[in-house]
Design an enzyme around this catalytic site. Structure first.
Site, PDB file in Angstrom:
ATOM      1  N   CYS A 185       0.801  -1.223   0.000  1.00  0.00           N
ATOM      2  CA  CYS A 185       0.000   0.000   0.000  1.00  0.00           C
ATOM      3  C   CYS A 185       0.836   1.275   0.000  1.00  0.00           C
ATOM      4  CB  CYS A 185      -0.944  -0.002   1.195  1.00  0.00           C
ATOM      5  SG  CYS A 185      -2.129  -1.368   1.135  1.00  0.00           S
ATOM      6  N   HIS A 201      -2.598   8.431   5.860  1.00  0.00           N
ATOM      7  CA  HIS A 201      -2.947   7.139   5.266  1.00  0.00           C
ATOM      8  C   HIS A 201      -4.402   6.839   5.600  1.00  0.00           C
ATOM      9  CE1 HIS A 201      -2.330   3.155   3.616  1.00  0.00           C
ATOM     10  NE2 HIS A 201      -2.805   2.624   4.728  1.00  0.00           N
ATOM     11  N   GLU A 234      -0.855   6.045  13.280  1.00  0.00           N
ATOM     12  CA  GLU A 234      -0.550   7.297  12.594  1.00  0.00           C
ATOM     13  C   GLU A 234      -0.614   8.490  13.530  1.00  0.00           C
ATOM     14  OE1 GLU A 234      -1.537   8.337   8.326  1.00  0.00           O
ATOM     15  OE2 GLU A 234      -3.178   6.995   8.885  1.00  0.00           O
ATOM     16  N   LYS A 278      -9.395   8.604   1.917  1.00  0.00           N
ATOM     17  CA  LYS A 278      -9.959   7.254   1.793  1.00  0.00           C
ATOM     18  C   LYS A 278     -11.405   7.229   2.273  1.00  0.00           C
ATOM     19  CE  LYS A 278      -5.637   4.603   2.166  1.00  0.00           C
ATOM     20  NZ  LYS A 278      -4.679   5.686   2.419  1.00  0.00           N
ATOM     21  N   HIS A 304      -9.800   2.671  -0.456  1.00  0.00           N
ATOM     22  CA  HIS A 304      -8.374   2.313  -0.386  1.00  0.00           C
ATOM     23  C   HIS A 304      -8.026   1.480  -1.615  1.00  0.00           C
ATOM     24  CE1 HIS A 304      -4.507   1.213   0.825  1.00  0.00           C
ATOM     25  NE2 HIS A 304      -4.733   0.677   2.012  1.00  0.00           N
ATOM     26  N   PHE A 320       0.920  -3.297   4.546  1.00  0.00           N
ATOM     27  CA  PHE A 320       1.173  -4.615   5.108  1.00  0.00           C
ATOM     28  C   PHE A 320       2.610  -5.023   4.795  1.00  0.00           C
ATOM     29  CE2 PHE A 320      -3.514  -6.224   4.956  1.00  0.00           C
ATOM     30  CZ  PHE A 320      -3.800  -5.412   6.032  1.00  0.00           C
TER      31      PHE A 320
END
Length: 423
Positions: A170, A310, A321, A342, A347, A406
């Site tokens: 990502c 993010h 975050e 998002k 996403h 990830f």
């Protein structure tokens, strides 16, 4: 030190809610959401049945029938976005040495949609243990190798320099652009066409995220399903899309009278070497990447005007975050608007980092901070200014945009007005 400074002179976005950077910005600035029930296939068997789909007609956006047949949906996004970004830049690539023009493409899952569709064909809907190759299209191999994305973009724009695919989950969309910046900065190329593309909304992808309960099961109100930083969030909404940029050296861009959107002033990436999907709550790895990006940009944390988060809408990410912003920006984190797009476009895995760069650049272009949609309920552990519901008019000269993926990937990029003063 006199080093080459790298700027964005062209860009295009293909995102849920509308194709084109103008429609993309309209969606964000108005705080509208593009999440809806999945229409690409029957989602009934799946835990999560919502997604942010792009309404995209290949021929309507200039692809020939042969290109449409040859390329997976994500590759189609990439080619259309790259071509339009070049046109937007006003650069005449035909007059340049093609060996001085390069391409980087970020993608997390490559041609997942194409592979999934074609497997259903060659396996007769999964009934054949041994697939029947006679039903495979002649370009099926291109779906298997993500490098085909870079090749397609390079052919489309006439680039014969470095051509690379970056796949870091990502964070691919930030990392692909960051790598391109380094090539221009070191003088290996004069122009880079850089961005990312993913079209992952397919049964296999939904099954993968269902297995780890990462995506939201909120189906009753799809437009409100993506809720970053909200106390009632319960997973992210899968999306798709693409964003591409033309990158060149600052003085060269000024010499040809180009419109300069922003300078990519700093970039860094780190890994937590900790867990495939887990994040440490203190945000140390993301904070490290942010600190290094700020150092490369030669600015202090208190000069950041806006943080494009993010903001996936999972509890561990949002808290991770928040801790990272506090650790890297200090008390200025409490005075800095933070938002997650998002909440509106979902996403799109590897593509979202580039799409978020585009959102950051447009925030600078219009001096507007896009909101975090669907943020109604406070999470006590997320106590920063997340710009709930409504966009905010504000001078935006410097933006921090971040990504988390990830595998432990953490990336950060600083975008700034090219006329700013160095500290």
């Amino acid at each position: 030190m006199n080093e080459r400074r790298v700027v964005i002179t062209g860009m295009e976005v293909i995102a849920p809610g509308g194709v084109g950077k103008e429609r993309f910005w309209d969606l964000l600035s108005e705080g509208r959401t593009a999440t809806r029930g999945i229409s690409f296939f029957d989602p009934t068997p799946f835990r999560s049945r919502v997604a942010a789909e792009v309404d995209f007609c290949p021929t309507g956006h200039g692809l020939t029938p042969q290109e449409e047949r040859r390329m997976d949906r994500a590759a189609q996004f990439a080619v259309v976005a790259a071509r339009t970004a070049v046109a937007d830049s006003g650069i005449d690539l035909g007059s340049d040495d093609p060996h001085r023009i390069g391409v980087t493409v970020g993608t997390a899952v490559g041609a997942t949609m194409g592979l999934d569709e074609e497997y259903r064909v060659v396996s007769d809907g999964g009934r054949l243990d041994l697939v029947d190759h006679r039903y495979a299209p002649p370009h099926l191999y291109n779906y298997l190798v993500p490098s085909s994305f870079a090749a397609e973009v390079a052919w489309a724009v006439g680039a014969e320099g470095p051509s690379t695919v970056v796949s870091t989950g990502c964070t691919s969309g930030i990392d692909a652009v960051g790598y391109a910046v380094e090539l221009v900065r070191e003088g290996s190329v004069d122009v880079m066409i850089a961005g990312a593309s993913d079209a992952p909304i397919s049964p296999i992808t939904m099954a993968c995220f269902d297995a780890i309960k990462a995506t939201t099961p909120r189906h009753d109100e799809p437009e409100r399903a993506s809720r970053p930083f909200d106390g009632t969030r319960n997973g992210f909404v899968l999306g798709e899309g693409s964003a591409f940029f033309v990158l060149e050296e600052l003085e060269s861009a000024r010499k040809r009278g180009a419109h300069i959107y922003a300078e990519i002033a700093g970039y860094a990436t780190r890994s937590n070497a900790y867990h495939m999907t887990g994040l440490r709550p203190d945000g140390a790895e993301m904070a490290e990447a942010i600190g290094l990006a700020l150092d490369e940009a030669r600015i202090n944390g208190d000069q950041i005007d806006y943080v494009n988060a993010h903001g996936s809408g999972t509890k561990q990410n949002d808290r991770h975050e928040t801790a990272a912003f506090k650790k890297s920006l200090g008390t200025h984190a409490y005075r800095t608007p933070v938002s997650s797009i998002k909440s509106m476009v979902g996403h799109s895995l590897g593509a979202i980092g580039s799409i978020e760069i585009a959102a950051s650049v447009l925030a600078m272009e219009y001096d507007v901070v896009p909101p975090t949609a669907n943020l109604h309920t406070t999470d006590p552990e997320c106590d920063l200014d997340y710009v709930p519901i409504v966009a905010r008019d504000q001078l935006v000269d410097t933006v921090l945009t971040v990504g988390s993926g990830f595998g432990g990937f953490q990336s950060a990029m600083v975008l700034a007005s090219p006329d700013r003063s160095f500290v």
